[in-house]
Scaffold this active site. Structure first.
Site, PDB file in Angstrom:
ATOM      1  N   CYS A 118      -7.677 -24.153  17.184  1.00 25.14           N
ATOM      2  CA  CYS A 118      -6.381 -23.857  16.568  1.00 25.14           C
ATOM      3  C   CYS A 118      -5.278 -24.261  17.552  1.00 25.14           C
ATOM      4  CB  CYS A 118      -6.303 -22.381  16.170  1.00 25.14           C
ATOM      5  SG  CYS A 118      -5.932 -21.270  17.537  1.00 25.14           S
ATOM      6  N   ASP A 166      -2.877   7.361  -3.543  1.00 29.44           N
ATOM      7  CA  ASP A 166      -4.217   7.927  -3.718  1.00 29.44           C
ATOM      8  C   ASP A 166      -4.557   8.851  -2.550  1.00 29.44           C
ATOM      9  OD1 ASP A 166      -4.105   5.548  -2.155  1.00 29.44           O
ATOM     10  OD2 ASP A 166      -6.282   5.379  -2.208  1.00 29.44           O
ATOM     11  N   CYS A 209     -12.507 -22.581  19.953  1.00 28.98           N
ATOM     12  CA  CYS A 209     -11.702 -22.745  18.736  1.00 28.98           C
ATOM     13  C   CYS A 209     -10.747 -23.902  18.960  1.00 28.98           C
ATOM     14  CB  CYS A 209     -10.930 -21.439  18.501  1.00 28.98           C
ATOM     15  SG  CYS A 209      -9.650 -21.533  17.247  1.00 28.98           S
ATOM     16  N   ASP A 251       0.893  -1.154   0.000  1.00 29.83           N
ATOM     17  CA  ASP A 251       0.000   0.000   0.000  1.00 29.83           C
ATOM     18  C   ASP A 251       0.935   1.207   0.000  1.00 29.83           C
ATOM     19  OD1 ASP A 251      -2.106   1.680   0.213  1.00 29.83           O
ATOM     20  OD2 ASP A 251      -2.656   1.137   2.263  1.00 29.83           O
ATOM     21  N   CYS A 262      -5.416 -22.347  20.858  1.00 30.56           N
ATOM     22  CA  CYS A 262      -6.561 -22.603  21.741  1.00 30.56           C
ATOM     23  C   CYS A 262      -6.567 -24.022  22.297  1.00 30.56           C
ATOM     24  CB  CYS A 262      -7.858 -22.293  20.994  1.00 30.56           C
ATOM     25  SG  CYS A 262      -7.939 -20.564  20.517  1.00 30.56           S
TER      26      CYS A 262
END
Ligand SMILES: [Zn+2]
Length: 528
Positions: free
Chosen positions: A277, A123, A275, A88, A280
């Site tokens: 994962c 931008d 969760c 960006d 967790c």
């Protein structure tokens, strides 16, 4: 060579392959934001542990912290990341801090020099809560800078992002998308939706994204800046966002916030970790609360990333199975703002229908009147109106309600029903035309009763009042463009009788004869 190839579609979502000089990525894709000055999760860990093959970083921050060194080692070397790197330009810093001490030319050159794969011009984000004059300025200035790119760029192997501005001024978003879309960019991005998402203004987000999508070239990937909560992944993919990025996984972790695909929880409020994962599975909420802050932030960031990547995979699987609508409808019940945003798609139902696949591998599930927005319903209503006329011999219309297992559609049964009704009323069954009526499709002429998807769907009976009104309206539309001399609406107790009530006191009271569906007890026998 830079290419975007779409292999699968559902609603406005698509599975695509975007080829860059550092490899091909499959869309829709979530790009984690890496702050090279503060790497809580290292890019190499993203690659090794998460199978993440693309990320985004900020060229302005890279320039500020690494300057010439990044030119020598390249962005992939600086980050130690072998995958696709998008940069960006620093536009977000303009939005956050007002100005950035770098020019468009400098940042374009710098991105080429550090060998990024996907680059963004500098931008001017429109922001939120600004005047229409200021919004117009950001659109014009972004366009002016976008036009500079052609003369400034020296390399042809980098994909360039053309940001679309206009904020919540939809007429400006439309003109920005058209103008930027006329320039040879490889990707289009919608600027500054982050405040809209942070405030859960998802209905506004739908308007902004779809206005941009409808005016930019559809064959280019569409990027949504700052979208990083798994809660909104299904919706934004439905809208046709192919790429999105966010630092939310890390920003939330810093504040002890735990992402789930249905919302954000504060670690201190969690009794359990919902969760599986690696983080967790290893820890209890208390373990996380008690560990040193840096370690906790790292672990929460990791968990947040696992949740984001899992959600993307679920969304992609839903696209490939052709059940993205069912998925987004289910997920939208996590927050009223999301469901409201989904309802807002009604405004765009024709556009969505135009770009949705005609045939799917499986039948459709309808749960409520929200399903009336689906492209399959829009398509049937439109085709019936524009392409269908009843057979010339048809003088009598017999409207038979669908029963739950679509039993009345069996040839043997509906013929018996027609003959019983005609006998009772003294009518000629030879000129009786059967149409079935049911939510969500409305009127289904007998000849089309087995064509996809008019038979291949399941509906959660009984229908809600909006669905009943929809069917009642479809019946009237059908009757008004037909030439039947006699119209008989068959009803039984329940929703079909509720539907008939709609006509009871209106101008159609005399035109539509309402009769009890005969052989109902017989139908029950057939069911058993
Ligand atoms: Zn987890």
């Amino acid at each position: 060579m830079i290419e975007f190839e779409v292999s699968d579609k559902d609603l406005l979502a698509r599975i695509g392959r975007f080829r860059t000089k550092s490899g091909t990525v499959e869309t829709p894709i979530f790009l984690p934001v890496i702050n090279p000055a503060r790497e809580v999760v290292k890019p190499r860990e993203l690659w090794d542990l998460f199978g993440c093959n693309a990320l985004i970083t900020n060229a302005y921050i890279v320039k500020k912290y690494f300057g010439e060194k990044a030119k020598e080692r390249g962005i992939h070397g600086i980050l130690d990341f072998p995958g696709v790197v998008m940069t960006d330009s620093g536009a977000y810093q303009i939005l956050a801090y007002g100005s950035v001490e770098v020019t468009n030319e400098e940042i374009i050159r710098y991105q080429e020099e550090i060998d990024t794969d996907i680059a963004t011009i500098l931008d001017v984000p429109t922001g939120w809560g600004v005047s229409s004059d200021h919004a117009k300025y950001t659109v014009d200035e972004t366009l002016r800078r976008a036009k500079e790119l052609e003369n400034l760029r020296r390399r042809m192997d980098i994909a360039w992002v053309g940001p679309i501005q206009g904020g919540c001024f939809l007429n400006l978003v439309a003109s920005s998308a058209r103008e930027i879309g006329n320039l040879p960019f490889h990707i289009h991005a919608l600027g500054s939706p982050t405040p809209v998402m942070e405030q859960y203004l998802f209905t506004v987000l739908v308007d902004m994204v779809l206005t941009a999508k409808m005016n930019a070239p559809i064959n280019r990937p569409f990027h949504l800046f700052g979208a990083g909560h798994p809660l909104i992944f299904p919706l934004i993919v439905v809208l046709g966002c192919d790429i999105f990025d966010s630092a939310a996984y890390s920003l939330f972790a810093r504040e002890n916030r735990y992402l789930t695909d249905y919302g954000t929880m504060h670690l201190k409020d969690l009794e359990y970790l919902p969760c599986s994962c690696p983080v967790c599975v290893k820890y209890e909420p208390r373990d996380l609360m008690e560990m040193p802050k840096d370690e906790r932030e790292k672990n929460l960031s990791m968990h947040n990333l696992y949740v984001c990547f899992s959600e993307i995979r679920r969304v992609k699987q839903a696209i490939s199975e052709g059940r993205l609508w069912e998925y987004v409808e289910m997920k939208s019940h996590a927050h009223p703002s999301l469901l409201q945003a989904l309802k807002n798609l009604k405004k765009y139902s024709e556009y969505i229908e135009k770009h949705s696949p005609q045939i799917k591998k499986r039948g459709l599930f309808f749960f409520s009147s929200i399903g009336l927005i689906r492209p399959e319903v829009t398509r049937h209503v439109k085709r019936l109106r524009e392409r269908y006329s009843p057979p010339e011999w048809a003088k009598i219309l017999i409207l038979i309600p669908d029963l739950e297992a679509k039993n009345t559609r069996r040839r043997g049964l509906y013929r018996k029903i027609v003959s019983a009704i005609c006998k009772k009323a003294g009518l000629d069954p030879g000129v009786a035309h059967v149409c079935f009526y049911s939510p969500p499709f409305g009127v289904i002429p007998m000849e089309l009763a087995e064509t996809y998807p008019l038979y291949q769907y399941e509906y959660a009976y009984p229908p809600d009042i909006e669905s009943i009104k929809h069917v009642a309206h479809q019946i009237l539309e059908y009757i008004n463009r037909s030439q039947y001399t006699t119209i008989i609406l068959l009803v039984e107790d329940g929703w079909s009788r509720d539907l008939a009530e709609i006509y009871a006191n209106g101008p159609y009271r005399d035109k539509i004869k309402i009769e009890r569906l005969p052989l109902t007890s017989g139908v029950k026998k057939i069911i058993s």
